[in-house]
Design an enzyme around this catalytic site. Sequence first.
Site, PDB file in Angstrom:
ATOM      1  N   ASN A   6      -3.354  -5.671   5.199  1.00 25.42           N
ATOM      2  CA  ASN A   6      -3.300  -5.942   3.760  1.00 25.42           C
ATOM      3  C   ASN A   6      -3.119  -7.445   3.593  1.00 25.42           C
ATOM      4  OD1 ASN A   6      -2.768  -6.170   1.057  1.00 25.42           O
ATOM      5  ND2 ASN A   6      -0.823  -5.033   1.106  1.00 25.42           N
ATOM      6  N   LYS A  65      -3.124  -9.145   0.950  1.00 25.68           N
ATOM      7  CA  LYS A  65      -2.472  -9.503  -0.312  1.00 25.68           C
ATOM      8  C   LYS A  65      -3.255 -10.643  -1.000  1.00 25.68           C
ATOM      9  CE  LYS A  65       1.759  -7.627   1.598  1.00 25.68           C
ATOM     10  NZ  LYS A  65       3.208  -7.614   1.642  1.00 25.68           N
ATOM     11  N   HIS A  89       1.260   0.238  -3.855  1.00 32.07           N
ATOM     12  CA  HIS A  89       1.984  -0.709  -3.013  1.00 32.07           C
ATOM     13  C   HIS A  89       3.256  -1.143  -3.745  1.00 32.07           C
ATOM     14  CE1 HIS A  89       3.082  -4.254  -0.748  1.00 32.07           C
ATOM     15  NE2 HIS A  89       2.353  -3.760   0.240  1.00 32.07           N
ATOM     16  N   GLU A  98       4.586  -3.851  -4.172  1.00 31.48           N
ATOM     17  CA  GLU A  98       4.442  -5.045  -5.013  1.00 31.48           C
ATOM     18  C   GLU A  98       3.811  -4.696  -6.357  1.00 31.48           C
ATOM     19  OE1 GLU A  98       2.543  -7.348  -1.962  1.00 31.48           O
ATOM     20  OE2 GLU A  98       4.439  -7.364  -0.861  1.00 31.48           O
ATOM     21  N   GLU A 155       6.436   2.246   3.638  1.00 30.38           N
ATOM     22  CA  GLU A 155       6.759   0.822   3.669  1.00 30.38           C
ATOM     23  C   GLU A 155       8.104   0.596   2.990  1.00 30.38           C
ATOM     24  OE1 GLU A 155       3.123  -1.853   4.186  1.00 30.38           O
ATOM     25  OE2 GLU A 155       3.222  -1.386   2.064  1.00 30.38           O
ATOM     26  N   GLY A 194       7.787  -8.340   4.471  1.00 34.21           N
ATOM     27  CA  GLY A 194       7.800  -9.803   4.410  1.00 34.21           C
ATOM     28  C   GLY A 194       9.142 -10.420   4.754  1.00 34.21           C
ATOM     29  N   SER A 242       6.879  -5.860   8.158  1.00 27.74           N
ATOM     30  CA  SER A 242       7.165  -6.770   9.265  1.00 27.74           C
ATOM     31  C   SER A 242       6.686  -6.251  10.620  1.00 27.74           C
ATOM     32  CB  SER A 242       8.668  -7.110   9.303  1.00 27.74           C
ATOM     33  OG  SER A 242       9.040  -7.786   8.111  1.00 27.74           O
TER      34      SER A 242
HETATM   35  P1  13P Z   1       4.486  -7.571   6.009  1.00 32.71           P
HETATM   36  O1  13P Z   1       3.786  -7.024   7.241  1.00 32.71           O
HETATM   37  O2  13P Z   1       4.162  -8.987   5.723  1.00 32.71           O
HETATM   38  O3  13P Z   1       5.950  -7.266   6.046  1.00 32.71           O
HETATM   39  O4  13P Z   1       3.879  -6.752   4.761  1.00 32.71           O
HETATM   40  C1  13P Z   1       3.814  -5.373   4.824  1.00 32.71           C
HETATM   41  C2  13P Z   1       3.043  -4.880   3.670  1.00 32.71           C
HETATM   42  O5  13P Z   1       3.455  -4.954   2.534  1.00 32.71           O
HETATM   43  C3  13P Z   1       1.711  -4.316   3.944  1.00 32.71           C
HETATM   44  O6  13P Z   1       1.200  -3.667   2.838  1.00 32.71           O
END
Ligand code: 13P
Length: 260
Positions: A12, A14, A97, A99, A169, A175, A214
């Site tokens: 992803n 983003k 997601h 976010e 997740e 992150g 992560s």
């Molecule tokens: P990270 O791997 O940067 O922690 O992000 C995970 C994520 O949100 C994937 O959709």
Amino acid sequence: MSPERPMLVAGNWKMNTSLDEALVLAAGVGNLTVSGIETAICPPFPWLVPVARAGREHGWQIVVGAQDCSAHGNGAYTGETSAAMLQPWCGMALAGHSERRRYHHESDALIGEKVRSIAGAGMIPVLCIGETQEERDADQTETVLERQLGGAFRAAQGADLNKLVVAYEPVWAIGTGQAATVQDAAAATAFIRGWLRQHATSLVGTTRILYGGSVTPDNAAGLFAQPDVDGALVGGASLKAADFNRIREAAAALATREIS
Ligand code: 13P
């Protein structure tokens, strides 16, 4: 690994990459074929078409995915993109997601409708769920997962979910550089598998459950060794082809494992 449930490693990206960076990154992934697993990349919306076109031109064995999809078919929904618009370019789309839940206040019902739209267009719906730090501290992880699964499934009722992927997740792991421990990832994914067994029995064997938060080349193998972890949804580490490819290879190394 079950033949009907091949490991899936999805990146992803983003809101990252310029067009040039996206094409270079996609090539870095696409030019390495890792057999025995499925690989997906989810670039930002404007790069879906050029990345998908490059993939076709070069015969990359990767699925191009969208990071979101409208719940609606068409109409006056400024800024949204429907499943029918994505489908010519994408084989997958994320829904819910954290976010989007956080910054766009998406509800479980809306997310379920998105899952329905994605599945209806023949794409792989990736339903993202996971608890926040506060919810985890309050011992609410399973309650939250149950609510998110129940709400989305209710809204998606009647859809053909035979390609469904659920991405666990935990928000606190996204992150932060602090991935869930293998024990925590194993427990949560087993809980999700148990929920499916009880509430969506026909899907329990086919639904892939990914871990996200992560994931790195160093922790991937340990996570993939857990019986209900069928791959990963990777954020930061998917922005470096070499790191992402090492995660793909860690999944491929386990591609012969037994079905749980
Ligand atoms: P990270 O791997 O940067 O922690 O992000 C995970 C994520 O949100 C994937 O959709």
